[in-house]
Design an enzyme around this catalytic site. Structure first.
Site, PDB file in Angstrom:
ATOM      1  N   SER A 262       0.846  -1.196   0.000  1.00 20.31           N
ATOM      2  CA  SER A 262       0.000   0.000   0.000  1.00 20.31           C
ATOM      3  C   SER A 262       0.875   1.237   0.000  1.00 20.31           C
ATOM      4  O   SER A 262       2.010   1.207   0.506  1.00 20.31           O
ATOM      5  CB  SER A 262      -0.875   0.038   1.254  1.00 20.31           C
ATOM      6  OG  SER A 262      -1.577   1.264   1.330  1.00 20.31           O
TER       7      SER A 262
ATOM      8  N   TYR B  51      -1.399  -0.643  11.065  1.00 19.99           N
ATOM      9  CA  TYR B  51      -1.670  -0.993   9.658  1.00 19.99           C
ATOM     10  C   TYR B  51      -0.584  -0.433   8.746  1.00 19.99           C
ATOM     11  O   TYR B  51      -0.019  -1.158   7.920  1.00 19.99           O
ATOM     12  CB  TYR B  51      -3.045  -0.475   9.232  1.00 19.99           C
ATOM     13  CG  TYR B  51      -3.280  -0.697   7.752  1.00 19.99           C
ATOM     14  CD1 TYR B  51      -3.554  -1.968   7.265  1.00 19.99           C
ATOM     15  CD2 TYR B  51      -3.189   0.354   6.827  1.00 19.99           C
ATOM     16  CE1 TYR B  51      -3.735  -2.201   5.902  1.00 19.99           C
ATOM     17  CE2 TYR B  51      -3.366   0.137   5.467  1.00 19.99           C
ATOM     18  CZ  TYR B  51      -3.639  -1.142   5.018  1.00 19.99           C
ATOM     19  OH  TYR B  51      -3.804  -1.370   3.665  1.00 19.99           O
TER      20      TYR B  51
END
Ligand code: NAP
Length: 261
Positions: free
Chosen positions: A138, A151
């Site tokens: 990501s 995260y």
């Protein structure tokens, strides 16, 4: 790609489902996995879309060694041509306010389970000297993620692992590609309890577009792909911005109460 075989994790919804659809459309037989029973419905939809391929669904918790072993066992007997290590979860709120069990689930899914799966299937691919791996990292991995801290750190880990593994496999015919999406329209933000945040409430990229960019990059053997111009600019800027500044900016996106009204 008739007779070829792909594994897609986290294929019940979102980006993973779209990745599986692309594999199906290219004629790959599929093993699709996710934690919840919805994976069966996803597999059925894939079978209906392309009836010439075999689709096996596996419900397994890929945050555990047992879950990953189960996936590996179900795949036995087939050589894995494509591995899409996509399963992942997010988690909003301030780090110290998060429940430990959920923190651990993020680390175990995104980091431990993904790493273990890559280790097992990667060894087979290296032995055979062929295979393609797509890891869903990501652009979050470029930024210290205040109010989404674990995260972002987990995605930083995956982005890094992907490039390192790719370099180690440089002299083989195994390719490793990191798909780095920006905010994408999936169930991710609801599951991460982030709907009351700016990033959770604003317009996002289309999951099918994101998956297509990742699939193409993998097919071309590219090292990484950041999807969308805005995300490309954001990640380029992040690379030359002090971490402290990035963490401040992330607060504006991810702190509860920042949702667009
Ligand atoms: N959406 C975004 O903005 C965005 C941006 C960048 C990167 N990503 C990454 O893209 C990937 C896919 O996420 P998404 O956005 O498509 O979200 P999603 O719709 O929530 O899909 C997540 C998938 O992962 C599966 N999964 C989660 N934990 C699992 C576990 N322990 N064992 C097995 N399967 C598990 C889910 O299955 P169950 O429902 O069965 O648990 C689901 O199939 C993730 O790695 C995420 O970090 C997303």
């Amino acid at each position: 790609m008739a007779g070829q075989f792909a594994i897609v994790t986290g294929a019940s919804t979102g980006i993973g489902f779209e990745l599986a659809r692309l594999c199906a459309s290219k004629g790959y037989d599929l093993l699709v996995a996710a934690d919840e029973p919805e994976i069966e419905a996803a597999a059925e939809a894939l079978r209906k879309e392309v009836n010439s391929i075999a689709v096996v669904a596996l419900q397994a918790d890929l945050a555990t060694i047992e879950g990953v072993d189960k996936l590996y066992e179900v795949a036995q007997g087939r050589k894995v041509d494509v591995l899409m290590a996509n399963a992942g979860r997010g988690l909003g709120h301030a780090f110290l306010d998060q429940e430990w069990a959920r923190v651990r689930q993020v680390i175990d899914t995104n980091v431990m389970g993904t790493t273990y799966l890559l280790h097992r299937v990667g060894q087979d691919m290296r032995r055979r000297n062929e295979g393609q791996i797509l890891i869903t990292g990501s652009i979050a991995g470029f930024t210290p993620g205040s109010f989404q801290a674990v995260y972002n750190a987990s995605k930083s880990y995956l982005n890094s692992l992907s490039f390192a593994l790719r370099e180690e496999l440089r002299d083989t015919k195994v390719t490793v590609t990191c798909l780095m999406p920006g905010a994408t329209e999936t169930e991710f933000f609801a599951r991460a309890d982030m709907l009351d945040t700016k990033v959770g409430s604003e317009d996002k990229d289309d999951a099918a577009m994101v998956a297509r960019k990742g699939f193409e990059a993998m097919m071309n053997g590219e090292g990484d792909v950041v999807t969308g111009l805005k995300n490309k600019i954001q990640s380029a800027v992040a690379n030359v911005t002090p971490a402290e500044t990035l963490a401040k900016q992330h607060r504006k996106q991810a702190e509860p109460g920042t949702a667009k009204s």
